[in-house]
Design an enzyme around this catalytic site. Sequence first.
Site, PDB file in Angstrom:
ATOM      1  N   HIS A  90       0.813  -1.211   0.000  1.00  0.00           N
ATOM      2  CA  HIS A  90       0.000   0.000   0.000  1.00  0.00           C
ATOM      3  C   HIS A  90       0.851   1.269   0.000  1.00  0.00           C
ATOM      4  CE1 HIS A  90      -3.791  -2.266   1.506  1.00  0.00           C
ATOM      5  NE2 HIS A  90      -3.409  -2.595   0.292  1.00  0.00           N
TER       6      HIS A  90
ATOM      7  N   SER B 206      -0.801  -0.915  -5.874  1.00  0.00           N
ATOM      8  CA  SER B 206      -0.682  -2.122  -6.683  1.00  0.00           C
ATOM      9  C   SER B 206      -0.113  -1.795  -8.052  1.00  0.00           C
ATOM     10  CB  SER B 206      -2.059  -2.765  -6.868  1.00  0.00           C
ATOM     11  OG  SER B 206      -2.510  -3.325  -5.676  1.00  0.00           O
TER      12      SER B 206
ATOM     13  N   LYS C 164     -15.047  -8.044  -5.994  1.00  0.00           N
ATOM     14  CA  LYS C 164     -14.267  -8.895  -6.887  1.00  0.00           C
ATOM     15  C   LYS C 164     -13.546  -9.982  -6.095  1.00  0.00           C
ATOM     16  CE  LYS C 164     -11.276  -8.509 -10.854  1.00  0.00           C
ATOM     17  NZ  LYS C 164     -10.390  -7.681 -11.651  1.00  0.00           N
ATOM     18  N   ASP C 165     -12.988  -9.594  -4.940  1.00  0.00           N
ATOM     19  CA  ASP C 165     -12.306 -10.578  -4.106  1.00  0.00           C
ATOM     20  C   ASP C 165     -13.287 -11.585  -3.531  1.00  0.00           C
ATOM     21  OD1 ASP C 165      -9.917  -9.471  -4.656  1.00  0.00           O
ATOM     22  OD2 ASP C 165      -9.695  -8.377  -2.777  1.00  0.00           O
TER      23      ASP C 165
ATOM     24  N   GLU D 224       5.157 -34.085  -1.502  1.00  0.00           N
ATOM     25  CA  GLU D 224       3.894 -33.657  -2.097  1.00  0.00           C
ATOM     26  C   GLU D 224       4.163 -32.886  -3.384  1.00  0.00           C
ATOM     27  OE1 GLU D 224       0.326 -33.929  -0.107  1.00  0.00           O
ATOM     28  OE2 GLU D 224       1.693 -35.560  -0.505  1.00  0.00           O
TER      29      GLU D 224
END
Lengths: 265, 374, 63
Positions: B198, B202, B224-225, B268
């Site tokens: 921040h 972005s 959106k998130d 894994e």
Amino acid sequence: MATGARKLVLRTLGILGAGGVGLAFSLEQSLKASELELHPPKFGWSHSGLFSSLDHSAIRRGYEVYKNVCAACHSLKYVHYRDLVNVSHTEAEAKAEAAEIMVTDGPDEEGNMFQRPGRLSDSFPSPYPNEEAARYANSGALPPDLSLITLARHGGEDYVFALLTGYCDPPAGINLRDGLYYNPYFPGGAIGMAQALYNETIEYSDGTPAYASQLAKDVCVFLVWCSELHYDDRKRFLIKTLLLGPAITALVFYYYRFKWNSIFH
Amino acid sequence: MRKNNPVLSIMNHALIDMPAPLNISSWWNFGSLLGICLLTQIITGLFLAMHFSGHVILAFDNLVYMCRDVNNGWLLRTLHANGASMFFICIYLHMGRSLYFNSFVMHNTWMIGVTILLLSMATAFLGYVLPWGQMSLWGASVITNLLSTIPYVGAALVQWLWGGFAVDTPTLTRFFSLHFILPFIILALVIIHILFLHQTGSNNPLGIKSNSLKSAFHPYFTMKDLLGMVIMVFLLFFLVLWDPNKLGDPENFNPANPLNSPPHIQPEWYYLFAYAILRSIPNKLGGVLALAASVMVFYTLPLLFSKQIQSSQFYPLNKCILWTFLSVVLLLTWIGAKPVEAPYIVTGQVLTLMYFSYFMLEPWLAKKWDLLTS
Amino acid sequence: MAGFVTSIYNSVFRKTSTFVLAGAVGVFFFERAFDMLTDGIFEHINEGKLWKDIKHKYEENDK
């Protein structure tokens, strides 16, 4: 022009990518054929569908097979008699099954251990008191506990079924030590367990013809249930998820577009 | 009130009034998804910890008990195990976005991010040991033994790590403690990651300053998130309820046995690329260094940056080698699951070379392209 | 129709308190109905395989 060139590049990349994947896949397949052990085929289990439950009649028959054949050597230490209730047996039947075994309990008021008939809360009895006794009785091989067996083997129930029904004479050139048997599905081929299931090894109480393949199939379903007691619950949850998930997604998607409406043109 | 209250105003700046570039695509969704992954893991993990026992005799039995007799214990356990996979899917996509759009130019954010990746890998490894199945024990043995290649102190270091002369109860207990605390350290780093983000704002697909094209975070990016989260949670539940053991190894359903190693020891899926790099170096110490370098090398990216425009979008050659690099990572993942045999050894070595050469080619190609086009 | 929507809005959705209450009550009924629906689908797909389909064969022995 620019978009044409771009398309061409993308197309070339796509073809190259697909070719690469195809090459890797074919390498993978051809190498499998050269391995020494046989991989089990996929069988059409009645529980292998996306929403299919286990066949509870088969669990009940499989329990009979386990109890009369497998239990001679294999423990099932994580499964309790109470687990059978309302799955394959009524509570009264499960109690009766449990009462057939004797369990060491105690100490009592005088500090002595004593024997009592089994209860619903008891787990299935183990055939041998410890690992050493199990190995000694089976010429060095340890019969594995079957509680999680279909999860603990590559191929799961397909492997167990193929193994149980796959015994055959060893091919020329393979000599087996005494006490070992040939099974192409077992890694290495030489297995300490003799073929256990033949036609009519046991008789089913519900009258199902007890062919070897039927016995093997039923005990596999039973073992899948033992490994995943919550198999049916999982399938129920899956139906709920597949109904609710897209609905919520659609709702949120609508709301998202609604909020972004002033920005999208 | 949300603007004046000292606590709420911080949240307000981060989640409500924060200006965010309007043109960021769905590739910018994975950060928030990772937050959700971390929270899912912490919450399911907390409930799993309530039934866990850090003793080698009890650990496996307790987990079986938990999956069978605790209400919805099977669901918690499979959510936690598959949640780890979801975590790494999101991390790798998040990083892929950074590579493509060169978001790593924001030094501070990127450095913290790579640290978060390292800690997440450590946490997942520690967690994989806890069920105390065959692969837990043997995976832990193989990986901790890597430290023994360090000259002079290696052997002592491994014993210090184990708390004994083999991977045993002390190891299991300390791995549990560390597995419990690390996620909270990751959480703290995540907050710092966001703080640094921040400060600069972005990045966006065009890679240019976008102050004229910003909107408040809420309701645009919260919605959106939220959409991203709903889709991811749906996919996670689908995976867990359809085939919870799809991504796991059957070997780990066998209780750990120090006397009998499984025929193929492999980690894994999310470690396989690094595992392949480790095994492709013939020298043991070299392999360990390459393994460490395979992740650490991401720290160097901001230092190597030389582009005039901050996005691979406008550098066709860099785009080309980036996609090659990503394919190489996929192929290394495939090699990592293969035995050390004839065709795979050389393939792995070539791929390892290609993996590291990306980091050298990237700045060089960008410079050449800038020369060509300026 | 429009009058109905307006009266629903005025009596339920306009005040936060009644809105939340409507949500809570709605969830309760939705959950019951949804469970019945999905369990119905499950039992329809797996007809004959479930314990409830075979238990009648064994229950008469209980008495």
